[in-house]
Motif scaffolding. Structure first.
Motif, PDB file in Angstrom:
ATOM      1  N   ASP A  77     -29.151   9.218 -74.621  1.00 49.30           N
ATOM      2  CA  ASP A  77     -30.423   8.576 -74.953  1.00 49.30           C
ATOM      3  C   ASP A  77     -30.394   7.056 -74.812  1.00 49.30           C
ATOM      4  O   ASP A  77     -31.360   6.386 -75.128  1.00 49.30           O
ATOM      5  CB  ASP A  77     -30.877   8.976 -76.364  1.00 49.30           C
ATOM      6  N   ASP A  78     -29.284   6.494 -74.335  1.00 47.49           N
ATOM      7  CA  ASP A  78     -29.217   5.056 -74.077  1.00 47.49           C
ATOM      8  C   ASP A  78     -30.090   4.732 -72.866  1.00 47.49           C
ATOM      9  O   ASP A  78     -30.143   5.493 -71.903  1.00 47.49           O
ATOM     10  CB  ASP A  78     -27.771   4.650 -73.805  1.00 47.49           C
ATOM     11  N   GLY A  79     -30.751   3.588 -72.929  1.00 44.49           N
ATOM     12  CA  GLY A  79     -31.679   3.213 -71.858  1.00 44.49           C
ATOM     13  C   GLY A  79     -31.029   3.044 -70.498  1.00 44.49           C
ATOM     14  O   GLY A  79     -31.705   3.047 -69.478  1.00 44.49           O
ATOM     15  N   ARG A  80     -29.713   2.876 -70.452  1.00 46.30           N
ATOM     16  CA  ARG A  80     -29.057   2.646 -69.163  1.00 46.30           C
ATOM     17  C   ARG A  80     -28.354   3.879 -68.608  1.00 46.30           C
ATOM     18  O   ARG A  80     -27.752   3.829 -67.551  1.00 46.30           O
ATOM     19  CB  ARG A  80     -28.037   1.507 -69.317  1.00 46.30           C
ATOM     20  N   THR A  81     -28.412   4.993 -69.339  1.00 47.02           N
ATOM     21  CA  THR A  81     -27.736   6.202 -68.877  1.00 47.02           C
ATOM     22  C   THR A  81     -28.518   6.868 -67.744  1.00 47.02           C
ATOM     23  O   THR A  81     -29.729   7.054 -67.849  1.00 47.02           O
ATOM     24  CB  THR A  81     -27.585   7.208 -70.040  1.00 47.02           C
ATOM     25  N   LYS A  82     -27.822   7.171 -66.676  1.00 42.25           N
ATOM     26  CA  LYS A  82     -28.427   7.908 -65.558  1.00 42.25           C
ATOM     27  C   LYS A  82     -27.398   8.931 -65.080  1.00 42.25           C
ATOM     28  O   LYS A  82     -26.332   8.547 -64.621  1.00 42.25           O
ATOM     29  CB  LYS A  82     -28.785   6.960 -64.418  1.00 42.25           C
ATOM     30  N   VAL A  83     -27.727  10.207 -65.219  1.00 38.29           N
ATOM     31  CA  VAL A  83     -26.789  11.270 -64.860  1.00 38.29           C
ATOM     32  C   VAL A  83     -27.506  12.309 -64.003  1.00 38.29           C
ATOM     33  O   VAL A  83     -28.638  12.701 -64.326  1.00 38.29           O
ATOM     34  CB  VAL A  83     -26.231  11.947 -66.141  1.00 38.29           C
ATOM     35  N   GLY A  84     -26.858  12.743 -62.947  1.00 36.32           N
ATOM     36  CA  GLY A  84     -27.423  13.790 -62.108  1.00 36.32           C
ATOM     37  C   GLY A  84     -27.574  15.072 -62.911  1.00 36.32           C
ATOM     38  O   GLY A  84     -26.628  15.518 -63.558  1.00 36.32           O
ATOM     39  N   GLU A 137      -6.284   3.072 -73.258  1.00 36.57           N
ATOM     40  CA  GLU A 137      -6.379   2.304 -72.007  1.00 36.57           C
ATOM     41  C   GLU A 137      -5.603   2.956 -70.870  1.00 36.57           C
ATOM     42  O   GLU A 137      -5.982   2.855 -69.711  1.00 36.57           O
ATOM     43  CB  GLU A 137      -5.862   0.886 -72.228  1.00 36.57           C
ATOM     44  N   ASP A 138      -4.488   3.635 -71.232  1.00 32.01           N
ATOM     45  CA  ASP A 138      -3.645   4.235 -70.194  1.00 32.01           C
ATOM     46  C   ASP A 138      -4.104   5.633 -69.800  1.00 32.01           C
ATOM     47  O   ASP A 138      -3.734   6.131 -68.745  1.00 32.01           O
ATOM     48  CB  ASP A 138      -2.188   4.318 -70.694  1.00 32.01           C
ATOM     49  N   THR A 139      -4.843   6.297 -70.677  1.00 28.27           N
ATOM     50  CA  THR A 139      -5.120   7.714 -70.434  1.00 28.27           C
ATOM     51  C   THR A 139      -6.564   8.053 -70.101  1.00 28.27           C
ATOM     52  O   THR A 139      -6.825   9.076 -69.473  1.00 28.27           O
ATOM     53  CB  THR A 139      -4.727   8.544 -71.688  1.00 28.27           C
ATOM     54  N   ILE A 140      -7.494   7.213 -70.528  1.00 31.95           N
ATOM     55  CA  ILE A 140      -8.909   7.596 -70.365  1.00 31.95           C
ATOM     56  C   ILE A 140      -9.606   6.704 -69.343  1.00 31.95           C
ATOM     57  O   ILE A 140      -9.789   5.509 -69.578  1.00 31.95           O
ATOM     58  CB  ILE A 140      -9.626   7.552 -71.730  1.00 31.95           C
ATOM     59  N   PRO A 141      -9.988   7.283 -68.194  1.00 31.21           N
ATOM     60  CA  PRO A 141     -10.675   6.466 -67.183  1.00 31.21           C
ATOM     61  C   PRO A 141     -12.162   6.275 -67.490  1.00 31.21           C
ATOM     62  O   PRO A 141     -12.772   7.119 -68.161  1.00 31.21           O
ATOM     63  CB  PRO A 141     -10.483   7.279 -65.900  1.00 31.21           C
ATOM     64  N   LEU A 142     -12.718   5.189 -66.981  1.00 31.08           N
ATOM     65  CA  LEU A 142     -14.152   4.932 -67.167  1.00 31.08           C
ATOM     66  C   LEU A 142     -14.953   5.971 -66.399  1.00 31.08           C
ATOM     67  O   LEU A 142     -14.533   6.441 -65.350  1.00 31.08           O
ATOM     68  CB  LEU A 142     -14.504   3.532 -66.652  1.00 31.08           C
ATOM     69  N   GLY A 143     -16.097   6.318 -66.942  1.00 23.05           N
ATOM     70  CA  GLY A 143     -16.976   7.279 -66.268  1.00 23.05           C
ATOM     71  C   GLY A 143     -16.698   8.724 -66.636  1.00 23.05           C
ATOM     72  O   GLY A 143     -17.419   9.615 -66.190  1.00 23.05           O
ATOM     73  N   SER A 144     -15.657   8.970 -67.431  1.00 25.01           N
ATOM     74  CA  SER A 144     -15.327  10.355 -67.797  1.00 25.01           C
ATOM     75  C   SER A 144     -16.452  10.971 -68.633  1.00 25.01           C
ATOM     76  O   SER A 144     -17.003  10.316 -69.517  1.00 25.01           O
ATOM     77  CB  SER A 144     -14.045  10.402 -68.631  1.00 25.01           C
ATOM     78  N   PRO A 145     -16.772  12.241 -68.375  1.00 24.01           N
ATOM     79  CA  PRO A 145     -17.811  12.888 -69.174  1.00 24.01           C
ATOM     80  C   PRO A 145     -17.316  13.235 -70.582  1.00 24.01           C
ATOM     81  O   PRO A 145     -16.131  13.514 -70.769  1.00 24.01           O
ATOM     82  CB  PRO A 145     -18.128  14.155 -68.383  1.00 24.01           C
ATOM     83  N   GLY A 189     -23.497  17.801 -61.122  1.00 22.87           N
ATOM     84  CA  GLY A 189     -22.258  17.617 -60.382  1.00 22.87           C
ATOM     85  C   GLY A 189     -22.377  16.550 -59.308  1.00 22.87           C
ATOM     86  O   GLY A 189     -21.417  16.301 -58.578  1.00 22.87           O
ATOM     87  N   LEU A 190     -23.556  15.923 -59.203  1.00 21.50           N
ATOM     88  CA  LEU A 190     -23.743  14.901 -58.175  1.00 21.50           C
ATOM     89  C   LEU A 190     -23.291  13.514 -58.636  1.00 21.50           C
ATOM     90  O   LEU A 190     -23.151  12.613 -57.830  1.00 21.50           O
ATOM     91  CB  LEU A 190     -25.215  14.845 -57.743  1.00 21.50           C
ATOM     92  N   THR A 191     -23.082  13.358 -59.934  1.00 28.23           N
ATOM     93  CA  THR A 191     -22.543  12.093 -60.441  1.00 28.23           C
ATOM     94  C   THR A 191     -21.014  12.186 -60.392  1.00 28.23           C
ATOM     95  O   THR A 191     -20.446  13.172 -60.849  1.00 28.23           O
ATOM     96  CB  THR A 191     -23.005  11.869 -61.907  1.00 28.23           C
ATOM     97  N   PRO A 192     -20.368  11.158 -59.829  1.00 26.24           N
ATOM     98  CA  PRO A 192     -18.907  11.209 -59.758  1.00 26.24           C
ATOM     99  C   PRO A 192     -18.272  11.433 -61.128  1.00 26.24           C
ATOM    100  O   PRO A 192     -18.757  10.890 -62.122  1.00 26.24           O
ATOM    101  CB  PRO A 192     -18.540   9.823 -59.208  1.00 26.24           C
ATOM    102  N   GLU A 193     -17.221  12.207 -61.169  1.00 24.97           N
ATOM    103  CA  GLU A 193     -16.425  12.529 -62.373  1.00 24.97           C
ATOM    104  C   GLU A 193     -17.091  13.551 -63.291  1.00 24.97           C
ATOM    105  O   GLU A 193     -16.444  14.063 -64.189  1.00 24.97           O
ATOM    106  CB  GLU A 193     -16.095  11.276 -63.235  1.00 24.97           C
ATOM    107  N   ILE A 194     -18.393  13.811 -63.099  1.00 27.03           N
ATOM    108  CA  ILE A 194     -19.060  14.744 -64.021  1.00 27.03           C
ATOM    109  C   ILE A 194     -19.257  16.086 -63.309  1.00 27.03           C
ATOM    110  O   ILE A 194     -19.967  16.159 -62.306  1.00 27.03           O
ATOM    111  CB  ILE A 194     -20.411  14.187 -64.499  1.00 27.03           C
TER     112      ILE A 194
END
Lengths: 272, 168
Positions: free
Chosen positions: A172-179, A138-146, A221-226
């Motif tokens: 392959d999850d139905g909600r994944t969207k990555v640039g 919880e302290d070290t890993i932010p959401l959205g990290s690749p 590189g257009l998706t934030p954090e990735i």
């Protein structure tokens, strides 16, 4: 039917469930949950490891000869390695031409990342999510990290961190969207999306771009954090209709979602 | 002494359920991995034992599952699972009361529909109402739901066929 009794029981049960959810959210149940997770996650990890071996799609079960089987496995490894190396080579060439001088391969980056073993996956067939266990996540890993494999292949992003358990939503999850971008001459960009049919597609490719089977797909590189340049897969088939503004393509992933065992989470790319 | 035995029975039952759930999800290939284990267990238990205790068994099982396999929003398995178990228990008590294969199939389908409905509502409530940063619609696919229903019904059919025959 005893309507009054039914509604009374239903209401009481609902209230109890809400209380449990609230107690969990405020952390009052941690003293119970922590030891249970510690003990039972070992069993979950063991079963997951068995499952990974059973579901390893790189091994064709119809082959009988041991030598043939070993040759096939080694060829698969070589193929994946070649694709990764070729993607690195193409990227370096493009960067050199544009005098940007950035290296793309994961091992040559001075990113901050955490490596861990996959301990399980989400049981709901509607989701494609794997779980990793990290102390103080919880302290070290932010959401959205690749999240990448040991070869630097992009496999998904962190979508939830629950105390020590990190949920990684796979491609392959139905909600994944990555640039995503193609390593072709036009450097085509699009969006890599998961499908419930366990496939990955690259959508929103402009109609006038030339896409061919075998093109290498990397993160744009257009998706934030990735960051740019993490290999995703290769183009398998192209779907192009003249009346539609965009074309789409089916992507063959480099890393099979069913066989992930050790993953790295990139938490800081500011040193790149 | 009796309550202690009940507690032990509950723990053992829940651990067995966990092992079954992980085996189905991790080891079985698709579409067998799409079998909804809680539904199969609830229907078989109701048809064989007909006891309300199954609601508490499911509560314990889904509570453990929720902390071992966290979903995006805490409770998205626990709340739909327990409420749909409760509803199916009442369906069995007042509407589909006989012990037959087709009753089991109807109860299985009812539980799956209730579960997915509650799960969708709960996820929507959280994603739109509470977690308003980066709102996302819940994961749902009709084709996958169809596969889930078929696989689960098949398992229920097989289990009930064997168990009801033995009981008779």
């Amino acid at each position: 039917m005893g309507n009054a009794r039914f509604f009374r029981s239903f209401s009481l049960l609902s209230i109890l469930l809400v209380i449990v959810v609230v107690l969990h959210l405020v952390g009052a149940l941690r003293f119970v949950e922590r030891p249970i997770v510690r003990v039972l996650s070992k069993g979950s990890e063991a079963l997951y490891t068995i499952g990974v071996r059973e579901n390893d799609e790189t091994i064709l079960k119809t082959m009988s000869g041991v030598e043939l089987r070993e040759a096939y496995i080694s060829l698969q490894d070589i193929y994946t390695k070649n694709i990764v190396e070729r993607s690195e080579l193409l990227q370096l060439q493009q960067e050199n031409e544009n005098l940007k001088g950035q290296l793309q391969f994961f091992s040559e980056k001075s990113w901050t990342y955490y490596t861990g073993r996959v301990t399980g996956k989400h049981i709901d067939p509607f989701e494609s999510t794997v779980l990793l266990f990290f102390e103080k996540a919880e302290d070290t890993i932010p959401l959205g990290s690749p999240v990448v494999t040991d070869q630097g292949i992009f496999v998904g992003t962190v979508t939830a961190v629950e105390e020590n358990i990190v949920s990684v939503r796979l491609l392959d999850d139905g909600r994944t969207k990555v640039g995503a971008a193609l390593l072709n001459e036009e450097r085509t960009v699009g969006v890599a999306e998961g499908g419930f049919g366990k496939s990955i597609r690259m959508n929103f490719i402009p109609q006038n771009e030339k896409v061919v089977s075998g093109d290498i797909v990397v993160t744009s590189g257009l998706t934030p954090e990735i960051p740019y340049g993490l290999p995703i897969g290769t183009i398998e088939a192209i779907e192009k209709e003249p009346y539609e503004p965009f074309q789409s393509a089916v992507v063959s992933p480099l890393a099979s979602p069913n066989t992930l065992q050790i993953l790295s989470i990139i938490v800081d790319i500011s040193h790149a | 002494m009796k309550s202690l035995l009940h507690m032990l029975q509950l723990c053992l039952f829940v651990i067995i359920l966990l092992v079954i759930q992980f085996c189905v999800s991790y080891i079985f290939p698709f579409p067998l991995s799409a079998v909804h284990v809680p539904t199969s267990i609830v229907v078989v238990y109701l048809m064989v034992k007909e006891q309300r205790r199954i609601v508490w068994y499911m509560f314990s099982f889904l509570f453990l599952l929720e902390i071992l396999v966290p979903s995006n929003f805490y409770g998205s398995m626990l709340i739909p699972g327990v409420l749909s178990t409760f509803l199916v228990y009442w369906f069995h008590r007042f509407f589909f009361t006989n012990q037959s294969l087709y009753t089991g199939m109807i109860l299985g389908a009812s539980m799956l529909v209730c579960y997915r409905f509650f799960a969708l509502v709960y996820d929507l409530f959280f994603s739109i109402g509470i977690k308003n940063t980066d709102p996302q619609y819940p994961a749902f696919s009709f084709s996958l739901f169809g596969i889930e229903v078929l696989a689960t019904e098949l398992v229920i059919l097989l289990l009930l066929f064997v168990l009801l025959k033995r009981k008779a």
